[in-house]
Design a protein around this motif. Structure first.
Motif, mmCIF file in Angstrom:
data_model
loop_
_atom_site.group_PDB
_atom_site.id
_atom_site.type_symbol
_atom_site.label_atom_id
_atom_site.label_comp_id
_atom_site.label_asym_id
_atom_site.label_seq_id
_atom_site.Cartn_x
_atom_site.Cartn_y
_atom_site.Cartn_z
ATOM 1 N N TYR A 22 0.338 -6.739 2.846
ATOM 2 C CA TYR A 22 -0.943 -6.053 2.758
ATOM 3 C C TYR A 22 -1.673 -6.455 1.475
ATOM 4 O O TYR A 22 -2.870 -6.754 1.494
ATOM 5 C CB TYR A 22 -0.743 -4.540 2.829
ATOM 6 C CG TYR A 22 -2.045 -3.799 2.969
ATOM 7 C CD1 TYR A 22 -2.563 -3.517 4.222
ATOM 8 C CD2 TYR A 22 -2.765 -3.400 1.854
ATOM 9 C CE1 TYR A 22 -3.775 -2.857 4.364
ATOM 10 C CE2 TYR A 22 -3.969 -2.734 1.983
ATOM 11 C CZ TYR A 22 -4.469 -2.462 3.233
ATOM 12 O OH TYR A 22 -5.667 -1.821 3.376
ATOM 13 N N CYS A 23 -0.942 -6.471 0.368
ATOM 14 C CA CYS A 23 -1.559 -6.824 -0.912
ATOM 15 C C CYS A 23 -2.054 -8.273 -0.909
ATOM 16 O O CYS A 23 -3.116 -8.559 -1.461
ATOM 17 C CB CYS A 23 -0.577 -6.586 -2.049
ATOM 18 S SG CYS A 23 -0.292 -4.833 -2.382
ATOM 19 N N ALA A 24 -1.304 -9.160 -0.278
ATOM 20 C CA ALA A 24 -1.749 -10.559 -0.200
ATOM 21 C C ALA A 24 -3.006 -10.673 0.651
ATOM 22 O O ALA A 24 -3.954 -11.378 0.275
ATOM 23 C CB ALA A 24 -0.631 -11.427 0.382
ATOM 24 N N LYS A 25 -3.024 -9.988 1.773
ATOM 25 C CA LYS A 25 -4.181 -10.063 2.671
ATOM 26 C C LYS A 25 -5.459 -9.561 1.998
ATOM 27 O O LYS A 25 -6.529 -10.133 2.165
ATOM 28 C CB LYS A 25 -3.908 -9.247 3.931
ATOM 29 C CG LYS A 25 -5.034 -9.303 4.934
ATOM 30 C CD LYS A 25 -4.669 -8.592 6.216
ATOM 31 C CE LYS A 25 -5.790 -8.725 7.229
ATOM 32 N NZ LYS A 25 -5.420 -8.133 8.521
ATOM 33 N N TYR A 26 -5.336 -8.476 1.227
ATOM 34 C CA TYR A 26 -6.510 -7.879 0.592
ATOM 35 C C TYR A 26 -6.619 -8.216 -0.896
ATOM 36 O O TYR A 26 -7.398 -7.601 -1.616
ATOM 37 C CB TYR A 26 -6.524 -6.368 0.823
ATOM 38 C CG TYR A 26 -6.778 -6.052 2.274
ATOM 39 C CD1 TYR A 26 -8.057 -6.164 2.805
ATOM 40 C CD2 TYR A 26 -5.735 -5.699 3.128
ATOM 41 C CE1 TYR A 26 -8.295 -5.913 4.145
ATOM 42 C CE2 TYR A 26 -5.965 -5.442 4.468
ATOM 43 C CZ TYR A 26 -7.249 -5.547 4.964
ATOM 44 O OH TYR A 26 -7.486 -5.304 6.302
ATOM 45 N N ARG A 27 -5.835 -9.181 -1.330
ATOM 46 C CA ARG A 27 -5.878 -9.687 -2.705
ATOM 47 C C ARG A 27 -5.720 -8.598 -3.753
ATOM 48 O O ARG A 27 -6.480 -8.522 -4.727
ATOM 49 C CB ARG A 27 -7.151 -10.486 -2.927
ATOM 50 C CG ARG A 27 -7.217 -11.686 -2.031
ATOM 51 C CD ARG A 27 -8.454 -12.482 -2.233
ATOM 52 N NE ARG A 27 -8.444 -13.605 -1.305
ATOM 53 C CZ ARG A 27 -9.500 -14.291 -0.984
ATOM 54 N NH1 ARG A 27 -10.659 -14.009 -1.515
ATOM 55 N NH2 ARG A 27 -9.405 -15.283 -0.136
ATOM 56 N N ARG A 34 -1.699 -1.311 -6.083
ATOM 57 C CA ARG A 34 -0.459 -1.676 -5.394
ATOM 58 C C ARG A 34 0.468 -0.467 -5.288
ATOM 59 O O ARG A 34 1.113 -0.255 -4.267
ATOM 60 C CB ARG A 34 0.226 -2.835 -6.102
ATOM 61 C CG ARG A 34 1.469 -3.316 -5.367
ATOM 62 C CD ARG A 34 2.089 -4.516 -6.085
ATOM 63 N NE ARG A 34 3.353 -4.851 -5.499
ATOM 64 C CZ ARG A 34 3.514 -5.641 -4.441
ATOM 65 N NH1 ARG A 34 2.460 -6.193 -3.869
ATOM 66 N NH2 ARG A 34 4.709 -5.894 -3.955
ATOM 67 N N GLU A 35 0.529 0.327 -6.324
ATOM 68 C CA GLU A 35 1.361 1.536 -6.303
ATOM 69 C C GLU A 35 0.885 2.505 -5.220
ATOM 70 O O GLU A 35 1.701 3.121 -4.535
ATOM 71 C CB GLU A 35 1.341 2.220 -7.660
ATOM 72 C CG GLU A 35 2.102 1.463 -8.729
ATOM 73 C CD GLU A 35 1.969 2.108 -10.097
ATOM 74 O OE1 GLU A 35 1.616 3.306 -10.187
ATOM 75 O OE2 GLU A 35 2.216 1.398 -11.088
ATOM 76 N N GLU A 36 -0.426 2.640 -5.060
ATOM 77 C CA GLU A 36 -0.978 3.522 -4.025
ATOM 78 C C GLU A 36 -0.603 3.020 -2.628
ATOM 79 O O GLU A 36 -0.250 3.797 -1.749
ATOM 80 C CB GLU A 36 -2.499 3.638 -4.154
ATOM 81 C CG GLU A 36 -2.961 4.411 -5.365
ATOM 82 C CD GLU A 36 -2.619 5.884 -5.294
ATOM 83 O OE1 GLU A 36 -2.571 6.439 -4.181
ATOM 84 O OE2 GLU A 36 -2.410 6.482 -6.359
ATOM 85 N N ILE A 68 -9.130 0.157 -1.784
ATOM 86 C CA ILE A 68 -10.486 0.585 -2.116
ATOM 87 C C ILE A 68 -10.525 2.098 -2.279
ATOM 88 O O ILE A 68 -11.317 2.639 -3.033
ATOM 89 C CB ILE A 68 -11.475 0.123 -1.032
ATOM 90 C CG1 ILE A 68 -11.601 -1.408 -1.080
ATOM 91 C CG2 ILE A 68 -12.833 0.780 -1.191
ATOM 92 C CD1 ILE A 68 -12.412 -1.991 0.041
ATOM 93 N N ARG A 69 -9.616 2.789 -1.590
ATOM 94 C CA ARG A 69 -9.599 4.248 -1.629
ATOM 95 C C ARG A 69 -8.394 4.759 -2.402
ATOM 96 O O ARG A 69 -7.695 5.661 -1.983
ATOM 97 C CB ARG A 69 -9.572 4.790 -0.205
ATOM 98 C CG ARG A 69 -10.762 4.325 0.585
ATOM 99 C CD ARG A 69 -10.827 4.956 1.918
ATOM 100 N NE ARG A 69 -9.691 4.553 2.732
ATOM 101 C CZ ARG A 69 -9.346 5.169 3.855
ATOM 102 N NH1 ARG A 69 -10.026 6.200 4.271
ATOM 103 N NH2 ARG A 69 -8.334 4.756 4.560
ATOM 104 N N ALA A 70 -8.130 4.190 -3.562
ATOM 105 C CA ALA A 70 -6.935 4.512 -4.329
ATOM 106 C C ALA A 70 -6.882 5.982 -4.729
ATOM 107 O O ALA A 70 -5.802 6.536 -4.906
ATOM 108 C CB ALA A 70 -6.849 3.628 -5.572
ATOM 109 N N ALA A 71 -8.024 6.621 -4.857
ATOM 110 C CA ALA A 71 -8.041 8.021 -5.262
ATOM 111 C C ALA A 71 -7.776 8.968 -4.093
ATOM 112 O O ALA A 71 -7.574 10.163 -4.286
ATOM 113 C CB ALA A 71 -9.374 8.368 -5.907
ATOM 114 N N PHE A 72 -7.784 8.448 -2.877
ATOM 115 C CA PHE A 72 -7.580 9.269 -1.674
ATOM 116 C C PHE A 72 -6.169 9.833 -1.649
ATOM 117 O O PHE A 72 -5.220 9.150 -1.981
ATOM 118 C CB PHE A 72 -7.834 8.398 -0.445
ATOM 119 C CG PHE A 72 -7.994 9.181 0.830
ATOM 120 C CD1 PHE A 72 -6.895 9.485 1.605
ATOM 121 C CD2 PHE A 72 -9.238 9.594 1.240
ATOM 122 C CE1 PHE A 72 -7.038 10.194 2.788
ATOM 123 C CE2 PHE A 72 -9.391 10.298 2.418
ATOM 124 C CZ PHE A 72 -8.284 10.596 3.194
#
Length: 87
Positions: A22-27, A34-36, A68-72
């Protein structure tokens, strides 16, 4: 998940791959974003999604990039993802 609430080595490989892919796909390079994502993957795993394909689908059905929604609130997010995958 094992009875003691811990993942075995095969499951850890699946979970790590889900986060990495997932992290690779969305850079997503790392840090808090990444922690989220990892927290969301673990929440999905605790709720019974343990297959690599199912984890990828659940993450994609999250209505956009999780980073993008890390605060969610991830608990609400994983509930929404599970509801979407049940449709």
């Amino acid at each position: 998940m094992l009875a003691n609430g811990m993942a075995d080595s095969a499951q850890l490989t699946i979970l790590t791959r889900a986060v990495d892919d997932y992290c690779a796909k969305y850079r997503v390079a790392g840090g808090r974003d990444r922690e989220e994502i990892a927290t969301c993957v673990m929440a999905l795993f605790r709720r019974g999604i343990s297959d690599s394909r199912a984890l990828a689908v659940a993450l994609e059905k999250s209505s956009g990039s999780l980073h993008i929604r890390a605060a969610f609130d991830c608990g609400r997010l994983s509930t929404a993802i599970l509801a979407a995958t049940a449709e």
